[in-house]
Design a protein around this motif. Structure first.
Motif, PDB file in Angstrom:
ATOM      1  N   LEU A 179       0.835  -1.202   0.000  1.00  0.00           N
ATOM      2  CA  LEU A 179       0.000   0.000   0.000  1.00  0.00           C
ATOM      3  C   LEU A 179       0.871   1.253   0.000  1.00  0.00           C
ATOM      4  CD1 LEU A 179      -2.799   1.265   0.064  1.00  0.00           C
ATOM      5  CD2 LEU A 179      -2.729   1.146   2.558  1.00  0.00           C
ATOM      6  N   ARG A 180       1.974   1.193   0.692  1.00  0.00           N
ATOM      7  CA  ARG A 180       2.900   2.332   0.679  1.00  0.00           C
ATOM      8  C   ARG A 180       3.328   2.655  -0.752  1.00  0.00           C
ATOM      9  NH1 ARG A 180       8.904   2.068   3.405  1.00  0.00           N
ATOM     10  NH2 ARG A 180       9.628   4.165   2.824  1.00  0.00           N
ATOM     11  N   GLY A 192       7.244  11.851  -3.212  1.00  0.00           N
ATOM     12  CA  GLY A 192       8.430  11.407  -2.492  1.00  0.00           C
ATOM     13  C   GLY A 192       8.337  11.595  -0.994  1.00  0.00           C
ATOM     14  N   ASN A 193       7.766  12.704  -0.548  1.00  0.00           N
ATOM     15  CA  ASN A 193       7.645  12.935   0.891  1.00  0.00           C
ATOM     16  C   ASN A 193       6.643  11.979   1.528  1.00  0.00           C
ATOM     17  OD1 ASN A 193       9.521  15.036   0.990  1.00  0.00           O
ATOM     18  ND2 ASN A 193       8.000  16.551   0.380  1.00  0.00           N
ATOM     19  N   ASP A 198       8.839   7.074   8.088  1.00  0.00           N
ATOM     20  CA  ASP A 198       8.288   7.326   9.416  1.00  0.00           C
ATOM     21  C   ASP A 198       6.763   7.260   9.429  1.00  0.00           C
ATOM     22  OD1 ASP A 198       8.613   8.223  12.232  1.00  0.00           O
ATOM     23  OD2 ASP A 198       7.535   9.973  11.504  1.00  0.00           O
ATOM     24  N   PHE A 199       6.114   7.890   8.470  1.00  0.00           N
ATOM     25  CA  PHE A 199       4.654   7.880   8.379  1.00  0.00           C
ATOM     26  C   PHE A 199       4.131   6.455   8.273  1.00  0.00           C
ATOM     27  CE2 PHE A 199       0.960   7.637   5.542  1.00  0.00           C
ATOM     28  CZ  PHE A 199       0.045   8.437   6.202  1.00  0.00           C
ATOM     29  N   TRP A 200       4.756   5.662   7.420  1.00  0.00           N
ATOM     30  CA  TRP A 200       4.255   4.312   7.159  1.00  0.00           C
ATOM     31  C   TRP A 200       4.540   3.358   8.306  1.00  0.00           C
ATOM     32  CZ3 TRP A 200       0.784   3.513   3.594  1.00  0.00           C
ATOM     33  CH2 TRP A 200       0.643   4.483   2.600  1.00  0.00           C
ATOM     34  N   ASP A 423      15.027  -3.958  14.350  1.00  0.00           N
ATOM     35  CA  ASP A 423      16.403  -3.690  13.969  1.00  0.00           C
ATOM     36  C   ASP A 423      16.451  -2.900  12.662  1.00  0.00           C
ATOM     37  OD1 ASP A 423      19.081  -3.592  13.565  1.00  0.00           O
ATOM     38  OD2 ASP A 423      19.361  -5.735  13.214  1.00  0.00           O
ATOM     39  N   ASN A 424      16.608  -1.598  12.772  1.00  0.00           N
ATOM     40  CA  ASN A 424      16.738  -0.736  11.596  1.00  0.00           C
ATOM     41  C   ASN A 424      18.144  -0.155  11.497  1.00  0.00           C
ATOM     42  OD1 ASN A 424      13.975  -0.933  10.750  1.00  0.00           O
ATOM     43  ND2 ASN A 424      13.430   0.388  12.471  1.00  0.00           N
TER      44      ASN A 424
END
Length: 593
Positions: A179-180, A192-193, A198-200, A423-424
Motif C-alpha cells: 500500500l505504501r 516522495g515525501n 516514518d509515516f508508514w 532492527d533498523n
C-alpha cells in the motif's frame, strides 16, 4: 594561468563524472520535453527525448518507461545522448504528464508496444531500439517484449518485479509495503515525501496492534485504494497474476539479446529469476545463448548503484561496477554492431562473497554441483536458547525424541517488539539481536572443517504439526564465524495452506504431522569459512511488515483479532521424521570444496 588550469581541471572532472565517451564533441544535448505519444486507445503519454546535438543522423534509441516521473532519467538522458544515442523516457499511463489512469501491471505491455512502434517512425530513430530500467521499469520491459514489437532489438531488465510472486505478495503473503508503494505512485505527482518511512511505520503498526483486517489498511492511511482492494481479491497465484508472465510459446519466440541483472539481497530477485528461468526452459537455442545473467552482492537499489558494503557486510572494490559503462557497452554491441562487452565472461556471472571474486558459469544450474544435508536435532536442548541450541547434524537422530515446540498467539501482538522487526540499524545483516526473542527455535551445526562454497538457495524440509488450520512459517539461516560474528545468509516464508501449491489453498489437518518445504527466498553465493557454523532460526511470521495471519480458515486479508486462534506448533526430528536443511554447494574438480 592558474585560472585556465582550474577551468581545464573542472572540465575534465565534469566529463569524467558523466562517463562521456572519448569521441565527445560537445556536452550540449537537444531535449524535446513533454512530447506526446498516442496509444492505440487514444490516450496520450508524455515523454522527454534526449538527442545528440547538431546531428542530422539517425541513431539507435534507448527507451525507459517509468511510473516515477521522467525527471528521474535526466542525467541518464544526457549520458546516452552524449554517447551517440537517443534516450526517450516516458511517464507511465496516468503518471506525471501522461493521460489516463495508472493501474499497475495491466497496461504496461500494450503501452510499451505502442511506444516502440511510435519511436520507430521518428526521424531521429535508425530502427534499432533497446529498453533499460530497474524494478518496475525492468518488469515493463518483459511485458513489452510479450507483445513482440519488431523494432525492439534488446532489453536490460534490472531487478525486475515479479507480479504476484515477489510483489505485492510473496508466497501469497501480502506485504504492508504494497500500500505504501501504491500511494507513492498514486495520482500524477512524485509523492516522495509521502513515501517517507516514518509515516508508514506508524500506520502499519497501528494496523498490526488494532487487530482489524488487513483489507482495512487503506482506511487507516486515509484513502480508499481500489487497486489495493483488487489485489487482495486475488490471494492465490491465479490467472490475474499469471497473465503478466510470458507463456512457453512466447518465450520460444524471443529472438533478441537480453542482459538480466539482480542481486543476492534484491527483494525482486525472484521476479528476475522467474523471467530468466522461464526463458531458459522454453526459449529457442539461439536466443538463450544471448541471454546473460549478472548477480552481484547488492540490495534492490544496489543493482543500479552498486556499493562494496551492505548492512554491515563488506565486499571487495570489484563489487562496484560502472553500470553506465556496462549499459553502454551492451547497447554498442546489440544496437551498433560493436564488440561484445568485456565484462561478459560467460552467460552467468555471479559474485562469490567470502572470496570477493566474480565467478562465471555457462548456466545457473551449474553454479552448484552437490548438496550438504544437515538434520535438525535437540537431544540435549529444547532448541530455544542460542547458548544451548539444537543441533544441525550429519545424521538424523536415532532416538524417538520429543518434538520442539513454539506458540504463536496473534492476540498478544508480540511481533511489534521482536528484534527482527525493530532492527533498523546500518548493520542489520550482521545483527544477532534476534536471539533475545524467545518464541523461536534455534539449531546450530558444528564448525566446518574446511571452506565450503554455498551457491544457490538453502532449503528447509521440516515435519510439523499444528493445532490450527493455517499459520505462517519462517526460517532464517546465518553463518556464525569462529569469532562468533553473525552473517545473514537467507530467509523464507510459507503460508501453511499453500504448502502444496500457490494456486490453491488447502486446510491443514489439525495435529497431523506434515512435511513443509521452504525453498529459500533468494539465491546467493558465499564461502562458509573453516571454523564457521551454520545457524537456523525457525519461527512463525509475526511482524507489522506483513499481512497478519490470525490462524483460522478464512482469507487472511479479511481475518481479525475477534476470531484469532493460538497456534501451537511442534517440529519433529528423528529417523521417522527427518527434518533437515539442504545447502547447495559447489565442489571444485579436484574434490576440494
Amino acid at each position: 594561468m592558474k585560472k585556465n588550469t582550474f577551468r581545464l581541471l573542472l572540465a575534465f572532472i565534469l566529463v569524467l563524472n558523466l562517463g562521456v565517451a572519448q569521441n565527445l564533441k560537445s556536452l550540449d544535448v537537444d531535449v524535446k520535453f513533454y512530447q506526446k505519444i498516442k496509444m492505440s486507445d487514444g490516450i496520450k503519454l508524455s515523454s522527454n527525448v534526449y538527442i545528440p546535438v547538431d546531428s542530422k543522423e539517425k541513431h539507435p534509441v534507448i527507451l525507459i518507461i517509468t511510473p516515477y516521473i521522467s525527471d528521474e532519467n535526466h542525467s541518464r538522458g544526457l549520458f546516452f545522448a552524449r554517447n551517440g544515442y537517443v534516450l526517450i523516457t516516458v511517464d507511465s499511463r496516468g503518471r506525471g504528464n501522461s493521460e489516463g489512469e495508472f493501474i499497475p501491471f495491466e497496461n504496461d505491455g500494450k503501452d510499451g508496444y505502442d511506444i516502440v512502434n511510435w519511436i520507430s517512425k521518428q526521424p531521429w530513430c535508425d530502427g534499432n531500439i533497446g529498453m533499460l530500467g530497474g524494478s518496475y521499469r525492468g518488469m515493463t520491459q518483459w511485458l513489452t517484449l510479450k507483445h513482440f514489437p519488431k523494432n525492439l532489438k534488446t532489453i536490460i531488465p534490472i531487478a525486475s518485479v515479479g507480479p504476484g510472486r515477489d510483489f505485492p505478495k510473496y508466497n501469497n503473503i501480502f506485504s504492508s509495503y504494497s500500500l505504501r508503494w501504491l500511494m507513492f505512485t498514486s495520482g500524477k505527482t512524485y509523492n516522495g515525501n509521502l513515501f517517507a518511512q516514518d509515516f508508514w511505520k506508524v500506520k502499519q503498526e497501528k494496523l498490526y496492534t488494532s487487530g482489524i483486517p488487513f483489507n482495512k489498511y487503506d482506511s487507516i492511511v486515509g484513502f480508499h485504494n481500489k487497486i489495493f482492494q483488487k489485489w487482495l481479491e486475488h490471494p492465490t497465484h491465479d490467472t490475474y497474476w499469471k497473465n503478466f508472465y510470458l507463456t512457453p510459446k512466447e518465450n520460444y519466440r524471443i529472438n533478441i539479446p537480453i542482459l538480466s541483472i539482480t542481486g543476492h539481497f534484491d527483494g525482486d530477485q525472484m521476479g528476475t529469476l522467474l523471467y530468466y528461468k522461464s526463458h531458459m526452459e522454453y526459449g529457442n537455442t539461439n536466443a538463450k545463448k544471448n541471454h546473460y545473467l549478472l548477480i552481484g552482492p547488492w540490495s534492490h537499489g544496489g543493482t543500479r548503484n552498486p556499493k562494496n558494503e551492505l548492512g554491515g557486510l563488506k565486499f571487495g572494490k570489484n563489487a562496484v561496477i560502472n553500470m553506465n559503462q556496462l549499459y553502454l557497452d551492451w547497447f554498442d554491441w546489440t544496437l551498433k554492431g560493436g564488440k561484445e562487452p568485456a565484462q561478459l565472461k560467460n552467460r552467468v556471472m555471479y559474485y562469490e562473497m567470502g572470496s570477493n571474486q566474480w565467478k562465471h558459469a555457462a548456466d545457473i544450474n551449474s553454479i552448484s554441483n552437490g548438496e550438504m544435508v544437515l538434520y535438525l536435532s535437540s537431544l540435549h536442548s529444547n532448541a530455544k536458547d542460542v547458548f544451548f541450541s539444537g543441533d544441525l547434524a550429519e545424521e538424523p537422530s536415532d532416538d524417538d525424541l520429543e518434538p520442539d515446540s513454539i506458540t504463536y498467539n496473534p492476540f498478544l501482538r508480540e511481533g511489534i517488539n521482536n528484534p527482527s522487526y525493530k532492527d533498523n540499524s546500518d548493520n542489520n545483516y550482521i545483527s544477532q539481536d534476534y536471539i533475545n526473542d524467545g518464541n523461536i527455535l534455534i539449531y546450530t551445526s558444528i564448525p566446518f572443517e574446511e571452506n565450503t562454497t554455498v551457491n544457490g538457495k538453502i532449503k528447509l524440509e521440516a515435519y510439523i504439526s499444528m493445532n490450527v488450520e493455517d499459520t505462517d512459517l519462517r526460517f532464517t539461516a546465518y553463518e556464525i564465524t569462529s569469532e562468533n560474528k553473525s552473517i545473514f545468509l537467507q530467509e523464507d516464508f510459507l503460508r501453511a495452506k499453500y504448502r502444496n501449491s500457490l494456486e490453491k489453498a488447502e486446510k491443514v489437518s489439525k495435529d497431523k504431522i506434515v512435511r513443509y518445504t521452504l525453498e529459500g527466498r533468494n539465491m546467493f553465493s558465499r564461502i562458509i569459512k573453516k571454523g564457521s557454523r551454520i545457524r537456523l532460526v525457525f519461527s512463525t511470521v509475526d511482524s507489522p511488515n506483513y499481512q497478519k495471519n490470525y490462524n483460522y480458515w478464512k482469507d487472511s486479508a479479511y481475518q481479525s483479532n475477534e476470531h484469532s486462534q493460538k497456534a501451537q506448533l511442534k517440529l519433529y526430528h528423528n529417523t521417522k521424521y527427518p527434518s533437515r536443511v539442504i545447502l547447495p554447494i559447489y565442489i571444485e574438480d579436484d574434490g576440494v570444496k
